[in-house]
Write a protein that holds these residues in place. Structure first.
Motif, PDB file in Angstrom:
ATOM      1  N   HIS A  95       4.712  92.228  49.025  1.00  0.00           N
ATOM      2  CA  HIS A  95       3.463  91.983  49.747  1.00  0.00           C
ATOM      3  C   HIS A  95       2.556  93.183  49.524  1.00  0.00           C
ATOM      4  N   GLU A  97      -0.463  94.910  51.158  1.00  0.00           N
ATOM      5  CA  GLU A  97      -1.261  94.996  52.385  1.00  0.00           C
ATOM      6  C   GLU A  97      -2.719  95.419  52.176  1.00  0.00           C
ATOM      7  N   THR A 100      -4.796  92.323  52.083  1.00  0.00           N
ATOM      8  CA  THR A 100      -4.429  91.273  53.023  1.00  0.00           C
ATOM      9  C   THR A 100      -5.254  91.439  54.296  1.00  0.00           C
ATOM     10  N   CYS A 105      -4.396  86.837  51.551  1.00  0.00           N
ATOM     11  CA  CYS A 105      -3.187  87.639  51.468  1.00  0.00           C
ATOM     12  C   CYS A 105      -2.972  87.979  50.008  1.00  0.00           C
ATOM     13  N   THR A 120      -6.440  82.211  52.301  1.00  0.00           N
ATOM     14  CA  THR A 120      -5.675  81.646  53.419  1.00  0.00           C
ATOM     15  C   THR A 120      -6.563  80.890  54.401  1.00  0.00           C
TER      16      THR A 120
END
Length: 144
Positions: A95, A97, A100, A105, A120
């Motif tokens: 992931h 960040e 995001t 994301c 998203t």
């Protein structure tokens, strides 16, 4: 990354489009082959410093190794599809960040530095918007 634009055009032919902003050499520094965008050094050498693939179109157009020819593929891949493809290829991801927030994301493939950004907002499953790779900052090459 790091190739010269002239080397790319020898393989793919001339870019199908270019950006309207120009660098210090008076040439554009953004070139496109359908959904594939190449960003060059903004000084003089036209070294490829970024590669971006726009994936949020219903159909993506990609160059082939036959100059001037394109192939089309379905666009808007879903989050699950992308993760399954990366996992099947043995490509570890994490992931990411920094990209995001409420509307998107992101994941990053550490080995290549490729960043995958997903929309998203108002979708049942996140949809891939773009994949990008950029060169190190500050620039590590010397313009010729």
């Amino acid at each position: 990354m790091g190739a010269q634009l002239k080397d790319i055009t020898e393989v793919l032919g001339p870019p199908w489009a270019s950006g309207s902003f120009i660098g210090a050499d008076g040439l554009p520094y953004l070139y496109a082959y359908g959904c594939l965008e190449l960003g060059t050094c903004q000084a003089h050498c036209q070294t490829i410093e970024s590669i971006v693939v726009q994936t949020d179109w219903p159909t993506m157009e990609w160059p082939t190794q036959e100059p001037g020819r394109a192939e089309t593929f379905p666009g808007c891949p879903a989050y699950g599809e992308v993760l399954r493809a990366l996992d099947a290829a043995g490509c570890p991801w994490e992931h990411y960040e920094p990209l995001t927030d409420d509307d998107q994301c992101a994941i990053r493939v550490a080995d290549s530095g490729a960043t995958f950004v997903f929309n998203t907002e108002d979708v049942p499953e996140p949809i891939l918007c773009s994949v990008s790779v950029t060169g190190p900052r500050p620039r590590t090459h010397t313009c010729v």
